[in-house]
Design a protein around this motif. Structure first.
Motif, PDB file in Angstrom:
ATOM      1  N   MET A   1      34.621 -16.695  29.410  1.00  0.00           N
ATOM      2  CA  MET A   1      34.691 -15.425  30.132  1.00  0.00           C
ATOM      3  C   MET A   1      33.291 -15.015  30.549  1.00  0.00           C
ATOM      4  N   LEU A   2      33.125 -14.740  31.818  1.00  0.00           N
ATOM      5  CA  LEU A   2      31.825 -14.367  32.361  1.00  0.00           C
ATOM      6  C   LEU A   2      31.822 -12.889  32.701  1.00  0.00           C
ATOM      7  N   PHE A   3      30.854 -12.160  32.153  1.00  0.00           N
ATOM      8  CA  PHE A   3      30.709 -10.739  32.438  1.00  0.00           C
ATOM      9  C   PHE A   3      29.552 -10.545  33.407  1.00  0.00           C
ATOM     10  N   ARG A   4      29.838 -10.056  34.597  1.00  0.00           N
ATOM     11  CA  ARG A   4      28.794  -9.763  35.580  1.00  0.00           C
ATOM     12  C   ARG A   4      28.192  -8.401  35.235  1.00  0.00           C
ATOM     13  N   LYS A   5      26.860  -8.354  35.059  1.00  0.00           N
ATOM     14  CA  LYS A   5      26.202  -7.145  34.552  1.00  0.00           C
ATOM     15  C   LYS A   5      25.375  -6.434  35.610  1.00  0.00           C
ATOM     16  N   GLY A   6      25.590  -5.127  35.708  1.00  0.00           N
ATOM     17  CA  GLY A   6      24.722  -4.262  36.490  1.00  0.00           C
ATOM     18  C   GLY A   6      23.831  -3.479  35.552  1.00  0.00           C
ATOM     19  N   GLU A   7      22.679  -3.008  36.068  1.00  0.00           N
ATOM     20  CA  GLU A   7      21.746  -2.287  35.196  1.00  0.00           C
ATOM     21  C   GLU A   7      20.968  -1.250  35.982  1.00  0.00           C
ATOM     22  N   LEU A   8      20.863  -0.038  35.416  1.00  0.00           N
ATOM     23  CA  LEU A   8      20.001   1.003  35.958  1.00  0.00           C
ATOM     24  C   LEU A   8      18.804   1.179  35.033  1.00  0.00           C
ATOM     25  N   PHE A   9      17.682   1.631  35.610  1.00  0.00           N
ATOM     26  CA  PHE A   9      16.450   1.842  34.848  1.00  0.00           C
ATOM     27  C   PHE A   9      16.107   0.552  34.089  1.00  0.00           C
ATOM     28  N   ASN A  10      16.078  -0.550  34.815  1.00  0.00           N
ATOM     29  CA  ASN A  10      16.011  -1.867  34.176  1.00  0.00           C
ATOM     30  C   ASN A  10      14.704  -2.159  33.452  1.00  0.00           C
ATOM     31  N   GLY A  11      13.592  -1.416  33.801  1.00  0.00           N
ATOM     32  CA  GLY A  11      12.324  -1.720  33.163  1.00  0.00           C
ATOM     33  C   GLY A  11      11.959  -3.178  33.381  1.00  0.00           C
ATOM     34  N   PRO A  12      11.192  -3.775  32.478  1.00  0.00           N
ATOM     35  CA  PRO A  12      10.800  -5.171  32.668  1.00  0.00           C
ATOM     36  C   PRO A  12      11.909  -6.163  32.340  1.00  0.00           C
ATOM     37  N   GLY A  13      12.956  -5.710  31.619  1.00  0.00           N
ATOM     38  CA  GLY A  13      14.071  -6.623  31.357  1.00  0.00           C
ATOM     39  C   GLY A  13      14.337  -6.933  29.896  1.00  0.00           C
ATOM     40  N   GLY A  14      14.030  -6.024  28.985  1.00  0.00           N
ATOM     41  CA  GLY A  14      14.300  -6.269  27.571  1.00  0.00           C
ATOM     42  C   GLY A  14      15.789  -6.386  27.286  1.00  0.00           C
ATOM     43  N   LEU A  15      16.573  -5.425  27.777  1.00  0.00           N
ATOM     44  CA  LEU A  15      18.022  -5.502  27.620  1.00  0.00           C
ATOM     45  C   LEU A  15      18.574  -6.732  28.324  1.00  0.00           C
ATOM     46  N   ALA A  16      18.083  -6.985  29.526  1.00  0.00           N
ATOM     47  CA  ALA A  16      18.593  -8.101  30.321  1.00  0.00           C
ATOM     48  C   ALA A  16      18.302  -9.447  29.670  1.00  0.00           C
ATOM     49  N   LEU A  17      17.106  -9.611  29.089  1.00  0.00           N
ATOM     50  CA  LEU A  17      16.770 -10.875  28.438  1.00  0.00           C
ATOM     51  C   LEU A  17      17.659 -11.085  27.215  1.00  0.00           C
ATOM     52  N   GLY A  18      17.890 -10.006  26.445  1.00  0.00           N
ATOM     53  CA  GLY A  18      18.788 -10.114  25.299  1.00  0.00           C
ATOM     54  C   GLY A  18      20.177 -10.546  25.724  1.00  0.00           C
ATOM     55  N   ALA A  19      20.684  -9.952  26.813  1.00  0.00           N
ATOM     56  CA  ALA A  19      22.015 -10.310  27.315  1.00  0.00           C
ATOM     57  C   ALA A  19      22.055 -11.741  27.836  1.00  0.00           C
ATOM     58  N   LYS A  20      20.994 -12.132  28.520  1.00  0.00           N
ATOM     59  CA  LYS A  20      20.919 -13.466  29.110  1.00  0.00           C
ATOM     60  C   LYS A  20      20.934 -14.567  28.058  1.00  0.00           C
ATOM     61  N   ASN A  21      20.402 -14.275  26.877  1.00  0.00           N
ATOM     62  CA  ASN A  21      20.272 -15.287  25.832  1.00  0.00           C
ATOM     63  C   ASN A  21      21.545 -15.510  25.016  1.00  0.00           C
ATOM     64  N   VAL A  22      22.552 -14.672  25.227  1.00  0.00           N
ATOM     65  CA  VAL A  22      23.735 -14.703  24.350  1.00  0.00           C
ATOM     66  C   VAL A  22      24.818 -15.652  24.864  1.00  0.00           C
ATOM     67  N   ARG A  23      25.346 -16.436  23.944  1.00  0.00           N
ATOM     68  CA  ARG A  23      26.529 -17.273  24.199  1.00  0.00           C
ATOM     69  C   ARG A  23      27.432 -17.168  22.977  1.00  0.00           C
ATOM     70  N   ASN A  74      28.389   1.024  46.913  1.00  0.00           N
ATOM     71  CA  ASN A  74      28.294  -0.205  47.698  1.00  0.00           C
ATOM     72  C   ASN A  74      27.735  -1.392  46.916  1.00  0.00           C
ATOM     73  N   LEU A  75      27.440  -1.195  45.649  1.00  0.00           N
ATOM     74  CA  LEU A  75      26.924  -2.292  44.830  1.00  0.00           C
ATOM     75  C   LEU A  75      28.057  -3.264  44.491  1.00  0.00           C
ATOM     76  N   PRO A  76      27.740  -4.548  44.284  1.00  0.00           N
ATOM     77  CA  PRO A  76      28.770  -5.535  43.936  1.00  0.00           C
ATOM     78  C   PRO A  76      29.509  -5.159  42.656  1.00  0.00           C
ATOM     79  N   PRO A  77      30.755  -5.589  42.499  1.00  0.00           N
ATOM     80  CA  PRO A  77      31.541  -5.266  41.300  1.00  0.00           C
ATOM     81  C   PRO A  77      30.915  -5.859  40.040  1.00  0.00           C
ATOM     82  N   ILE A  78      31.121  -5.178  38.926  1.00  0.00           N
ATOM     83  CA  ILE A  78      30.566  -5.638  37.649  1.00  0.00           C
ATOM     84  C   ILE A  78      31.605  -5.511  36.537  1.00  0.00           C
ATOM     85  N   ASP A  79      31.386  -6.282  35.474  1.00  0.00           N
ATOM     86  CA  ASP A  79      32.238  -6.228  34.277  1.00  0.00           C
ATOM     87  C   ASP A  79      31.491  -5.614  33.104  1.00  0.00           C
ATOM     88  N   ALA A  80      30.167  -5.550  33.203  1.00  0.00           N
ATOM     89  CA  ALA A  80      29.323  -5.034  32.133  1.00  0.00           C
ATOM     90  C   ALA A  80      28.233  -4.178  32.761  1.00  0.00           C
TER      91      ALA A  80
END
Length: 367
Positions: A1-23, A74-80
């Motif tokens: 299952m793939l969750f497409r993630k949107g993010e506001l106030f993304n900063g440098p990407g701490g949350l995003a890197l944590g999410a990217k590393n998970v399987r 108008n942003l693309p659809p997301i699951d997360a």
């Protein structure tokens, strides 16, 4: 299952890197993972850092603009969805303006995303001071708007002490996890992983040694007086240490912040790394009479050395200090995916239950 993630106030990407590393693999050998869809931040350099490290092949999916100008519909659809909404007006160090400040109302744009895109789950992050803003009413108001957005969310707010999750830093943050109610899933707060033995500041800064030519590893040029003062401060102590010679002491009236020229204790986690502040707020080495470099601060935030921050030194400092430690984010996102995959994991009770907070609030919210 793939969750497409949107993010506001993304900063440098701490949350995003944590999410990217998970399987996560479920009992039927199905894989669960999170993929970047889009992100937004007002800081140009944070957007550049995020793009280069999180989605280098999709630069047009990171929107550098004020969130007020973002066309959410108008942003693309997301699951997360993830958003560390700005904390300036909730910080214990700030002016405590809450939702009346310039930054306080910005959480509402996260609510707009939930209403329009209705992702399966979200993660919201803020400082611990959020719970006490406006005598606690702001916290309840935000929880209520998140819980009732769109189809409604089952929310789990908790005060995470990141030193208990492998982060070499006493950084305490409120994380609110929400899972859409119609999915009938129950998120549980992941149990601490290092509650019995914290990771120390010296462990991560010294092992392995940082190469001299590492990115973001510029040293601060201190004036001789500052070096002399630091020479007289033992590790773990700060600018108010009584052993500092009289002629080198700071002439400060009123409140004295404990972090001013405070040297690290090599055998303990660091104190909180901040993204701004004047002299004395840069975090100081336990042995050498100097401030830490941005690379050393990034290690305290659990960013890998190949994560390169864009911009000049002060802009990099700002990004490092505003970020969510990727190590902690990874544990939280992994627990969310395990919830969807129906894979058990060690858990602890959440600090607050939204239902109990609402019951306690007997009068209409007047904010």
């Amino acid at each position: 299952m793939l969750f497409r993630k949107g993010e506001l106030f993304n900063g440098p990407g701490g949350l995003a890197l944590g999410a990217k590393n998970v399987r996560v693999i479920d009992h039927n050998n199905n894989e669960y993972k999170i993929e970047h869809a889009w992100a937004n931040d007002i800081c140009e350099f944070a957007c550049q850092t995020y793009t280069q490290n999180i989605c280098p092949n999709k630069p047009d999916t990171v929107y550098h603009k004020p969130v007020q100008e973002l066309e959410i519909e108008n942003l693309p659809p997301i699951d997360a969805f993830a958003f560390g909404f700005p904390c300036n007006d909730y910080s214990l160090v700030g002016e405590h303006k809450g939702v009346d400040g310039d930054y306080g109302p910005l959480y509402s744009y996260g609510v707009k995303v939930l209403k329009h895109h209705q992702p399966k789950f979200f993660v919201a992050e803020n400082v611990g001071g959020l719970q006490s803003a406006n005598e606690g009413q702001t916290f309840i108001k935000i929880l209520d708007e998140l819980a009732t957005a769109g189809k409604g969310y089952k929310i789990t707010p908790h005060l995470y002490k990141f030193e208990q999750y492998g982060v070499p830093q006493t950084r305490h943050r409120i994380i609110i996890v929400g899972i859409r109610k119609d999915l009938n899933l129950e998120f549980k707060v992941p149990a601490p992983t290092t509650a019995e033995k914290y990771v120390t500041a010296s462990e991560v800064i010294m092992h392995p040694p940082i190469p001299d030519d590492a990115p973001n590893h510029e040293f601060t040029k201190h004036n001789p007086r500052t070096v002399q003062m630091l020479d007289s401060i033992p590790e773990g102590k700060n600018a108010w240490y009584e052993g500092i010679p009289e002629e080198l002491r700071l002439n400060v009236k009123g409140a004295r912040m404990s972090q001013i020229y405070r040297r690290l204790d090599r055998n303990k986690p660091s104190y909180t790394v901040t993204g701004s502040g004047g002299g004395g707020t840069h975090v100081y080495h336990w042995e050498k009479s100097r401030a830490l470099t941005n690379r050393e601060r990034a290690r305290l935030q659990t960013f890998p050395d190949d994560f390169v921050f864009e911009g000049k030194k002060e802009k990099v400092r700002q990004q490092v200090g505003m970020a969510v430690p990727p190590k902690a984010a990874e544990i939280i996102f992994e627990s969310i995916l395990k919830t969807f995959a129906k894979v058990d994991y060690p858990s602890v009770p959440s600090k607050w239950k939204y239902e109990d907070l609402v019951v306690q609030e007997e009068i209409p919210l007047n904010i």
